[in-house]
Scaffold this motif. Structure first.
Motif, PDB file in Angstrom:
ATOM      1  N   ASP A   1       0.828  -1.214   0.000  1.00 39.61           N
ATOM      2  CA  ASP A   1       0.000   0.000   0.000  1.00 39.61           C
ATOM      3  C   ASP A   1       0.858   1.258   0.000  1.00 39.61           C
ATOM      4  O   ASP A   1       0.428   2.325   0.445  1.00 39.61           O
ATOM      5  CB  ASP A   1      -0.945   0.002   1.201  1.00 39.61           C
ATOM      6  N   THR A   2       2.077   1.123  -0.491  1.00 42.01           N
ATOM      7  CA  THR A   2       3.035   2.235  -0.462  1.00 42.01           C
ATOM      8  C   THR A   2       3.177   2.968  -1.792  1.00 42.01           C
ATOM      9  O   THR A   2       3.956   3.910  -1.903  1.00 42.01           O
ATOM     10  CB  THR A   2       4.424   1.707  -0.055  1.00 42.01           C
ATOM     11  N   PHE A   3       2.431   2.521  -2.811  1.00 41.26           N
ATOM     12  CA  PHE A   3       2.634   3.102  -4.137  1.00 41.26           C
ATOM     13  C   PHE A   3       2.188   4.565  -4.212  1.00 41.26           C
ATOM     14  O   PHE A   3       2.671   5.314  -5.059  1.00 41.26           O
ATOM     15  CB  PHE A   3       1.902   2.275  -5.195  1.00 41.26           C
ATOM     16  N   ALA A   4       1.269   4.962  -3.340  1.00 44.67           N
ATOM     17  CA  ALA A   4       0.843   6.363  -3.340  1.00 44.67           C
ATOM     18  C   ALA A   4       2.006   7.279  -2.986  1.00 44.67           C
ATOM     19  O   ALA A   4       2.031   8.447  -3.387  1.00 44.67           O
ATOM     20  CB  ALA A   4      -0.304   6.563  -2.356  1.00 44.67           C
ATOM     21  N   LYS A   5       2.994   6.741  -2.245  1.00 45.32           N
ATOM     22  CA  LYS A   5       4.160   7.533  -1.863  1.00 45.32           C
ATOM     23  C   LYS A   5       5.362   7.284  -2.772  1.00 45.32           C
ATOM     24  O   LYS A   5       6.139   8.200  -3.039  1.00 45.32           O
ATOM     25  CB  LYS A   5       4.540   7.219  -0.411  1.00 45.32           C
TER      26      LYS A   5
END
Length: 286
Positions: free
Chosen positions: A264-268
């Motif tokens: 869930d880190t792709f937004a960053k």
């Protein structure tokens, strides 16, 4: 069996075979209009067929298993990829492949917009012909036949990225977001999407196949079980990238305790431009 009986058997067998052959021929011709969607043959489809022959596409590609077998069979290509992807690819294949690095691949035929639209219309008509499963083992179109393809020279030149991740800047008029999205999907400069997701139909890896993603997205959004916020295909794909637990793909191998195994880190880790380009690329999977 004497000679007379043998002669009679041969004549009767030949007559029966001839009747069966004629019957099957008549029945085939009776079904041709339905099987081939003859009512959908528009002037643009006919023009697309002329473009197909004019540029000798069959010298590399196949339709219904007939052709050169040098490049992928395109019988069902429009059911796998949408018009935006095909249009971008036909306009400039070098944005997707680099000939010096990846051997001779698709040449740039310098097709006009009218020729591209007609060719896609023709291939869309072909894809809807009931070919009854033929060819049985076609060469799948997966975007590339080269596993682990990294960012091509053409894409590096287009983005000015050098050793940076592709699409690290806004897209200009000359930079196609679908091509950049495909490069980003395969590049080692970010967590490699292709390491977990296949784009071939029916091939599930650590994550589900992305073939047919646009169709599945519409079905999920219309389902009463969907609790996410997406209203269309693009917003669903974007949500799946930046908030993968908003919708959990069926199957215990993809999630546990209400949480997706997808990071869930792709937004960053991805820029907004990179997310946009991934969405443009993934939305092309019909």
């Amino acid at each position: 069996m004497n000679k007379r009986q043998t002669r009679s058997f041969a004549l009767i067998s030949t007559a029966i075979a001839a009747v069966v052959f004629l019957g099957m021929t008549v029945d085939s011709h009776r079904q041709f209009p339905t099987l081939t969607n003859a009512q959908q043959i528009t002037p643009q489809v006919t023009r697309g067929k002329d473009v197909w022959h004019e540029y000798n596409c069959i010298n590399c590609h196949t339709l219904f298993g007939e052709g050169a077998y040098y490049a992928p069979d395109l019988t069902k290509i429009t059911q796998l990829r949408g018009a935006p992807y095909l249009t971008a690819f036909l306009k400039d294949p070098s944005k997707f492949y680099d000939e010096q690095r990846h051997r001779r691949l698709m040449p740039n035929l310098n097709l006009s917009d009218e020729e591209i639209a007609a060719l896609i219309a023709f291939m869309d008509w072909v894809s809807k012909v009931d070919n009854q499963g033929w060819p049985p083992r076609p060469i799948l179109v997966t975007g590339t036949s080269i596993p682990g393809m990294d960012l091509t020279v053409a894409q590096q030149n287009a983005t000015g990225a050098g050793n940076q991740p592709p699409a690290a800047r806004p897209v200009s008029d000359k930079e196609d977001p679908i091509a950049l999205g495909e490069a980003l999907f395969r590049t080692t400069a970010t967590p490699v999407c292709s390491a977990c997701h296949s784009i071939a139909p029916g091939v599930n890896l650590a994550g589900p196949t992305l073939a047919g993603l646009a169709v599945r997205a519409r079905q999920v959004i219309a389902s009463p079980d969907y609790k996410g916020k997406a209203k269309d295909v693009e917003s669903f794909i974007r949500e799946s990238i930046v908030a993968p637990s908003a919708y959990l793909h069926p199957g215990d191998m993809y999630s546990a305790s209400g949480m997706s195994f997808m990071p869930d880190t792709f937004a960053k880790s991805l820029t907004p431009e990179q997310v946009d380009q991934l969405v443009a690329y993934l939305a092309s999977f019909q």
